[in-house]
Design an enzyme around this catalytic site. Structure first.
Site, PDB file in Angstrom:
ATOM      1  CE1 TYR A 134      52.957  48.337  50.815  1.00 57.37           C
ATOM      2  CE2 TYR A 134      52.207  46.112  50.342  1.00 57.37           C
ATOM      3  CZ  TYR A 134      51.962  47.470  50.392  1.00 57.37           C
ATOM      4  OH  TYR A 134      50.746  47.970  50.013  1.00 57.37           O
ATOM      5  CB  CYS A 135      55.888  48.509  56.475  1.00 54.74           C
ATOM      6  SG  CYS A 135      57.682  48.656  56.560  1.00 54.74           S
ATOM      7  NE  ARG A 136      56.904  57.072  55.661  1.00 55.07           N
ATOM      8  CZ  ARG A 136      58.177  57.454  55.795  1.00 55.07           C
ATOM      9  NH1 ARG A 136      59.039  56.670  56.393  1.00 55.07           N
ATOM     10  NH2 ARG A 136      58.576  58.613  55.344  1.00 55.07           N
ATOM     11  N   GLY A 138      60.288  49.465  55.224  1.00 53.52           N
ATOM     12  CA  GLY A 138      60.906  48.141  55.290  1.00 53.52           C
ATOM     13  C   GLY A 138      61.210  47.631  56.683  1.00 53.52           C
ATOM     14  CD1 TRP A 163      54.114  54.652  50.673  1.00 49.63           C
ATOM     15  CD2 TRP A 163      53.264  53.266  49.165  1.00 49.63           C
ATOM     16  NE1 TRP A 163      53.272  55.378  49.867  1.00 49.63           N
ATOM     17  CE2 TRP A 163      52.732  54.545  48.915  1.00 49.63           C
ATOM     18  CE3 TRP A 163      52.885  52.223  48.317  1.00 49.63           C
ATOM     19  CZ2 TRP A 163      51.841  54.816  47.891  1.00 49.63           C
ATOM     20  CZ3 TRP A 163      51.997  52.494  47.287  1.00 49.63           C
ATOM     21  CH2 TRP A 163      51.490  53.778  47.091  1.00 49.63           C
TER      22      TRP A 163
END
Length: 175
Positions: A134-136, A138, A163
């Site tokens: 995951y990141c901020r 996607g 996130w």
């Protein structure tokens, strides 16, 4: 209430004091009660394993509702990797996640076990280990997923909402 779950149908009768669940698995009167319970339990586990294996082999996206229980009971079976940069992670992260920034991700995958552990503080995942990225929002996690697949990792999935989705839904559920 009748609910279809894969190969089994669960029929739930609800009264004011008790709830009884009946499975459509064959009743085998020659089995002792604990053996019947084990049969039903093992059938449910087998279904869960097939469902889980299907999701991991197809790299289907992870949902918030699927990820939430994983974060409540973390295990070494599933690794949750945050590919945001350290300054972004400082603003908040999903519980039980570890950080491997996308900027150094590809290089990190090529490191040996010892160097990887020294740099990141946890063991390098094996090629067959289940990993969720995951990141901020996607996008970077989708890139990490592609890089991991190219490096030979087979059981990888992306939390597309990442996130932003987590923080929004988790705030609603905490109320």
């Amino acid at each position: 209430m009748i609910r279809q779950i894969g190969l089994r149908t669960i029929i739930r009768y609800t009264t004011t004091t008790t709830t009884t669940t009946r499975s459509t698995l064959p009743f085998r009167p020659y089995l002792h009660l604990h053996q019947r319970t084990q049969l039903i339990s093992s059938s449910a586990t087998l279904y869960d394993q097939r469902y889980t294996a299907k999701n991991w082999s197809n790299s289907e996206p992870v949902t918030y509702h699927e990820l939430k229980p994983i974060t409540k009971s973390p295990s070494d079976d599933i690794l949750l990797i945050d590919v945001r940069e350290p300054d972004e992670v400082a603003q908040g992260n999903i519980p039980s996640s570890v950080n491997v920034p996308l900027s150094s991700f590809e290089k990190s995958l090529s490191l040996d076990e010892g160097d990887f552990t020294k740099i990141h503080g946890f063991h390098k995942p094996t090629k067959g280990q289940q990993i969720i990225f995951y990141c901020r929002s996607g996008k970077r996690s989708a890139t990490a997923l592609d890089l991991a697949k190219r490096a030979g990792y087979r059981a990888v999935r992306n939390y597309e909402g990442s996130w932003l989705d987590w923080s929004e839904k988790d705030a609603k559920n905490d109320d």
